[in-house]
Design a protein around this motif. Structure first.
Motif, short mmCIF file in Angstrom:
data_model
loop_
_atom_site.label_atom_id
_atom_site.label_comp_id
_atom_site.label_asym_id
_atom_site.label_seq_id
_atom_site.Cartn_x
_atom_site.Cartn_y
_atom_site.Cartn_z
N HIS A 238 -7.22 -32.87 -5.76
CA HIS A 238 -8.09 -33.41 -4.89
C HIS A 238 -9.54 -32.75 -5.11
CE1 HIS A 238 -10.44 -34.55 -1.13
NE2 HIS A 238 -9.05 -35.25 -0.70
N LEU A 255 -4.06 -39.36 -6.60
CA LEU A 255 -4.48 -39.47 -5.39
C LEU A 255 -4.09 -40.84 -4.54
CD1 LEU A 255 -7.93 -37.77 -4.69
CD2 LEU A 255 -5.67 -37.19 -3.64
N ARG A 259 -1.78 -41.32 -1.34
CA ARG A 259 -2.36 -41.91 -0.33
C ARG A 259 -1.55 -43.27 0.20
NH1 ARG A 259 -8.67 -41.00 -2.13
NH2 ARG A 259 -8.71 -39.07 -0.96
N ASP A 280 -6.82 -33.82 3.39
CA ASP A 280 -7.57 -35.12 3.07
C ASP A 280 -7.61 -35.91 4.39
OD1 ASP A 280 -7.46 -37.93 2.48
OD2 ASP A 280 -7.02 -37.29 0.41
N HIS A 287 -4.10 -30.09 0.76
CA HIS A 287 -4.30 -29.72 -0.93
C HIS A 287 -4.36 -28.26 -1.00
CE1 HIS A 287 -3.98 -33.81 -2.81
NE2 HIS A 287 -4.33 -34.28 -1.49
#
Length: 340
Positions: A238, A255, A259, A280, A287
């Protein structure tokens, strides 16, 4: 309410990153801006081991997030000796250690040598690898220390110039990729640009499509079982959890997979010795980038102990590592309702 005792955790584990031990005098990082304490890193590991051993609730396991010994050992013919020294210290503890591979592992050893070494902590059954690992020579696997919880170890140098023979197809593909963004003669020098493109250096790497597909499959299974997954890697993924120069080459692809799955609750990495943290906004996934032992002064510390509960993980930091509480995202029970 403040006087209420903390409930007993389901399990605990220790975390430590970037020990980079070498039996040499103190030095500096690549750009000569940060002091590195090569010998005293062993004492800081010893401090962590003593803390974990003396804890009222013993850790179930230790996550060693990569760069266990420094690349300087290679030129001195001391790679095996340095690794034995650190592993002997780690073996003093009563619990298993899960090793992540970083760039300094590959400065010291080839990929094939690492797969045969004690740094290969892939769980085994009856002496053979369990079904939890990725295929081929990819060093990635998952394990479950407690029902409902899974940990995934990623190989962030699956696509890399490090640990690969220059004549190999893997090396040539990695070279072609990095040359699209980095024109420096020394590929350890980042591209002369700003932002995330600076990640295209030789000391970073990425994940192959094969490994990404494997990760996607592991997380799909965890989604179905409504498990809580913590992913660990040497390289952060991230851009808000680290200096961009430390990101995995294809962090965006990793990522995107994270997600797309409701099971992931946390991603832990090393590599950036300053550490970092970001939650996030899209998913609530935490993260964490752990501060490195190697740049921690001898009178300080850099390790943590994580207590895991049904709805959160609590990091008790030592020295440079700060305390944090990672409340699990509400996507497990609310995913069908579109909650974040």
């Amino acid at each position: 309410m403040d006087d209420c005792p903390e409930p007993t955790p389901l399990f605990t584990f220790g975390v430590i990153a970037d020990i980079q031990y070498a039996d040499i005098d103190d030095g500096y990082n690549y750009s000569r801006t940060r002091r590195r304490y090569y010998r005293s890193s062993l004492q800081l590991l010893r401090n962590a081991q003593e803390s974990w051993s003396e804890s009222a609730v013993k850790p179930e396991f230790i996550l060693q997030l990569g760069d266990i010994i420094d690349g300087f050992n290679k030129g001195r013919g001391a790679s095996d000796r340095a690794l034995d020294t650190v592993l002997r210290e780690l073996s003093c503890g009563p619990v298993e250690v899960h090793h992540v591979w970083g760039n300094h592992e590959f400065y010291n050893f080839s990929r094939s040598a690492l797969l045969r070494s004690k740094l290969n902590s892939t769980p085994t059954t009856d002496g053979s690898p369990s079904g939890g690992q990725a295929a081929g020579d990819i060093y990635a696997y998952h394990f479950s220390p407690f029902p409902g919880f899974t940990f995934v170890v990623l190989d962030a140098y699956d696509v890399s110039l490090l640990g690969r023979e220059e004549s190999s197809e893997e090396y040539q593909e990695a070279l072609s990729l990095i040359r699209q963004y980095n024109n420096n003669e020394d590929l350890n020098c980042p591209p002369d640009t700003e932002g995330v493109l600076r990640r295209f250096t030789m000391f970073n790497g990425g994940l192959s499509k094969e490994q990404l597909d494997w990760l996607d499959s592991v997380l799909s299974s965890a989604d179905e079982k409504q498990e809580k997954v913590t992913i660990v890697s040497h390289l952060p993924v991230h851009p808000y959890s680290t200096d961009p120069i430390c990101l995995a080459w294809n962090y965006d692809e990793v990522l995107a997979i994270i997600r797309s799955h409701s099971s992931v609750v946390c991603f832990m990495a090393g590599h950036d010795h300053d550490g970092g943290y970001h939650q996030d906004k899209n998913t609530g996934v935490h993260h964490l980038t752990l501060e490195g032992v190697i740049e921690t002064p001898p009178d300080d510390n850099a390790f943590g102990t994580v207590s895991v509960y049904e709805n959160r993980m609590v990091l008790k930091g030592n020295g440079r590592i700060r305390d944090r509480v990672f409340v699990f995202p509400g996507r497990h029970s609310d995913a069908d309702h579109g909650a974040k």
